[in-house]
Design a protein around this motif. Structure first.
Motif, PDB file in Angstrom:
ATOM      1  N   ASP A 177       0.879  -1.163   0.000  1.00  0.00           N
ATOM      2  CA  ASP A 177       0.000   0.000   0.000  1.00  0.00           C
ATOM      3  C   ASP A 177       0.923   1.221   0.000  1.00  0.00           C
TER       4      ASP A 177
ATOM      5  N   THR B 181      -0.871   5.259   2.544  1.00  0.00           N
ATOM      6  CA  THR B 181      -1.909   5.022   3.541  1.00  0.00           C
ATOM      7  C   THR B 181      -2.652   6.326   3.826  1.00  0.00           C
TER       8      THR B 181
ATOM      9  N   GLU C 182      -6.064  -0.056   7.540  1.00  0.00           N
ATOM     10  CA  GLU C 182      -5.437   0.042   6.225  1.00  0.00           C
ATOM     11  C   GLU C 182      -5.583  -1.260   5.457  1.00  0.00           C
TER      12      GLU C 182
END
Length: 735
Positions: free
Chosen positions: A332, A335, A378
């Motif tokens: 990711d 975030t 997340e």
């Protein structure tokens, strides 16, 4: 005071046992690019280790006591400290290393488990035109290749997916990842590639589908960090370094230089933490490689020394393996607060992290509930809504303190580079600070180069590029098959031993106990759902394990994979260690209590257990309350308002199920919030409410009672195991 930026070396090596990941043709091409590199010859110049096996800790302590003066004394047994010891001793320098706790007990065992150049650092280098960040990435990518080569049993390439949810991001990230490949040059593990939406979901089926455009896959390395650190320490010991864990530096020794009249650091006063014995260790050069505690040692030398490190805490969590594919990670890149989160398969589990927040230096960092929930949120953003991300599925959590080098122009730790610096004090203390796990070897090389120059030591160039670490030289991807065939080990156990000990796995297998079963013939497990066996406890003592915490966290990785499993294995581990180390009953109890405290605070057991407390709210519909009361009263036949082991045994006997009393006690103890030896109706309703909210998962009592209720008439035997084990059900089934 001289304050020097470390000189970056160019490292070119790679290949090794990557064939199983890259494919034979790609591996052959990759290897051809490596064999002509000049630096490979350096390792060939190193003589064979002076010891076939690392000397015992007792022998190492005698060497530390009886050697009049070492060339190098390293303080700190993390990756960098052990790397310094290995670099020094292979150059022919008389080397010692002391660590106040266990090898890799700090930051080096609490990483993201990646061997990487740093995609985000390359992005910063390009966006800010920062040549220093670029050099750091290039150096790290070269070191990544070397580490995969010298410890093939502990490391391997890992594909990592970058999911794309906006069309404009596809060319943006594609260019960035391709630059990452380009910077790696001949050390590129495998070229990155683009996946369509359908192909991305094939590789990562639990990915969020809505608005998914496609994905980019690139390659980095992954390793078993604590075992890698230990392999470096053991290799240094085999080459002749006097290394000792649980040796605390109480003060630095100094003497006056007759030529300059100035005081120079000449060694350290050391204390054996296990016995209390103190003695001096003298050395021409002392190296401070203590990570987050860098400034503590620097102030031993000069109480007015300015701080050069700014600590940052990084929290990771471990979840069941079904949260990610077995051989594909996820990144990711942005975030909700601008940080980066990795979501990676590791040791058949899933590791997620990390956070990055300023912190105080402590030897016992604790993961906060806030950070754990941040990571979970997340993760939820990237996983399909079909996958319920539950707080109760966090099997372990830990916090590691990164020793980042302070940049006075930086407003926050996220923008601080992990470049390393070598600091030489006026009294000759050499400090190595900053850097990252992947570059430990080049950091060590720069440090020893500085030591040789500053203290006029007689030694040649570094010889650690291409130098195999313990267990790596004769390892092969098929080594585990020989363990199965020659010793009668389970295939899963054999694969684990080969991946943990490399060519030393045969020594562990020889120590394995007979099971008494038709198959496997040898290899009694410490806990049913993990491949760790009792022989590893005995072998771990040969690897300098001194405490139960050493065994559950760094010789095995149980504490990092499942705190509940680690706690259940503790009594047997303490019994085996006590037998080998002649512990009395008092010492055994002390070890149990210390290890449980470690699990409770440092490995997330406290946060996990607090999801169900005597203050937990009960928020159930009236119909659910009636249903759960009915289930409870099937066990509480006398309407006492609570159930005991006797009640559970009675119900199980009625459906022809036999269960060990100790196991039943453990199952009830998980829910017995006031620890009075019984589970009351209110505690049971609190449990069921927490399960419905997703704060608790895999409760053995809830599963047992639900299954028993369904089988009271059918009389079907029930298997019972821990979360993610043989009786795993989804939340709806448990309810």
């Amino acid at each position: 005071m001289a304050f020097q930026k470390a000189v970056k070396g160019t490292i070119l090596v790679g290949g090794g046992a990557l064939a199983s990941v890259l494919g034979l043709s790609q591996f052959a091409h990759y290897r051809r690019k490596q064999v002509n590199l000049a630096y490979v010859e350096a390792a060939e110049c190193v003589s064979e280790p002076v010891n076939r096996e690392p000397p015992s800790r007792e022998a190492q302590l005698l060497t530390l006591q009886n050697t009049s003066e070492f060339d190098i004394l390293v303080i700190g047994g993390g990756a960098t400290g052990c790397g310094c010891a290995l670099d020094a001793v292979t150059r022919g320098l008389k080397t010692a290393l002391v660590e106040r706790d266990d090898f890799s007990s700090g930051t080096s065992s609490r990483s993201t488990k990646l061997i990487h150049g740093g995609v985000r650092y390359l992005q910063k280098a390009i966006m800010k035109l920062d040549i220093e960040q670029y050099r750091m990435v290039k150096e790290a990518l070269h070191e990544r290749a070397n580490l995969l080569e010298i410890a093939p049993h502990l490391s391997a390439p890992l594909p990592i997916m970058l999911p794309i949810y906006k069309w404009w991001q596809l060319p943006y990230y594609w260019i960035g990842i391709k630059l990452y490949d380009l910077v790696a040059g001949s050390n590129c593990l495998k070229s990155s590639y683009v996946l369509s939406k359908s192909r991305a979901l094939e590789h990562f089926p639990m990915l969020q589908k809505d608005k998914l455009v496609g994905a980019i896959v690139y390659y980095d390395g992954q390793h078993n960090d604590a075992r890698m650190n230990l392999a470096i320490a053991l290799t240094a010991a085999r080459y002749g370094a006097a290394t000792a864990n649980y040796m605390e530096v109480v003060s630095l020794l100094k003497k006056t230089d007759p030529q300059t009249g100035k005081e120079r650091v000449s060694g350290a006063r050391c204390k054996d933490v296990l016995t209390g014995q103190e003695f001096d260790v003298r050395a021409k050069c002392v190296i401070n490689a203590t990570g987050p505690f860098t400034d503590t040692v620097r102030k031993m030398d000069d109480k007015n020394a300015t701080a050069i490190c700014q600590p940052s805490a990084g929290v990771h969590i471990v979840m069941p393996g079904y949260y990610s594919p077995e051989s594909m990670g996820l990144l990711d890149p942005a975030t909700s607060d601008g940080r980066v989160i990795f979501f990676l398969p590791w040791q058949k589990m899933t590791i997620a992290g990390t956070t990055d927040t300023p912190t105080d230096v402590t030897p016992h960092p604790i993961p906060s509930e806030e950070d754990i929930n941040f990571i979970l949120n997340e993760v939820r953003n990237y996983l399909s809504c079909d996958v319920e991300v539950r707080r109760g599925d966090v099997l372990a959590a830990w916090s590691g303190i990164r020793p980042l080098v302070t940049d006075p122009k930086s407003a926050d730790t996220q923008s601080i580079s992990r470049n390393h610096v070598v600091d030489i004090s006026e009294s000759g203390l050499i400090t190595i600070a900053g850097g990252k796990w992947t570059t430990y070897r080049s950091m060590a090389e720069d440090t020893i180069n500085a030591a040789i120059k500053t203290h006029d030591l007689k030694a040649g160039p570094s010889r650690t590029v291409g130098l195999f670490l313990q267990g790596g030289k004769d390892w092969s991807p098929t080594l585990y098959i020989r363990l199965v065939q020659d010793y009668g080990l389970e295939s899963e156990v054999a694969q684990h031993l080969a991946a943990t000990y490399g060519d030393k796995a045969f020594e562990v297998a020889k120590m394995a106990s007979v099971t008494g079963k038709r198959w496997p013939i040898v290899g009694v497990r410490l806990v049913s759902e993990f491949p760790y066996i009792e022989a590893e406890v005995k072998y771990g003592i040969k690897e300098y394990a001194c405490t139960a915490v050493d065994m559950i966290s760094r010789r095995t990785r149980l504490a990092f994979l499942n705190v509940q499993a680690a706690e259940e294995a503790l009594p047997r581990i303490v019994e085996l260690m006590g037998r080998e180390l002649n512990w009395d009953d008092y010492k055994k109890q002390e070890e149990l209590e210390t290890a449980r405290k470690f699990l409770y605070y440092e490995m997330g057991y406290k946060s996990r257990s607090e999801q169900l407390t005597d203050r937990s709210e009960i928020s159930l519909r009236p119909s659910d309350v009636d249903r759960y009361k009915k289930r409870f009263h099937k066990f509480d036949a006398d309407q006492k308002g609570f159930i005991t082991i006797v009640d559970v045994q009675r119900v199980l006997e009625s459906i022809n199920v036999q269960m060990d009393e100790n196991t039943l006690h453990e199952i009830l103890n998980e829910v017995d919030l006031n620890k009075n030896g019984q589970v009351e109706l209110n505690e049971f309703l609190q449990l069921m409410s927490a399960i419905q909210k997703g704060r608790v998962s895999g409760s053995r009592l809830a599963i047992l009672m639900k299954t028993a209720e369904e089988n009271l008439d059918r009389r079907v035997p029930i298997p019972v195991d821990r979360s993610c084990g043989g009786l795993e059900k989804n939340v709806n089934q448990t309810r």
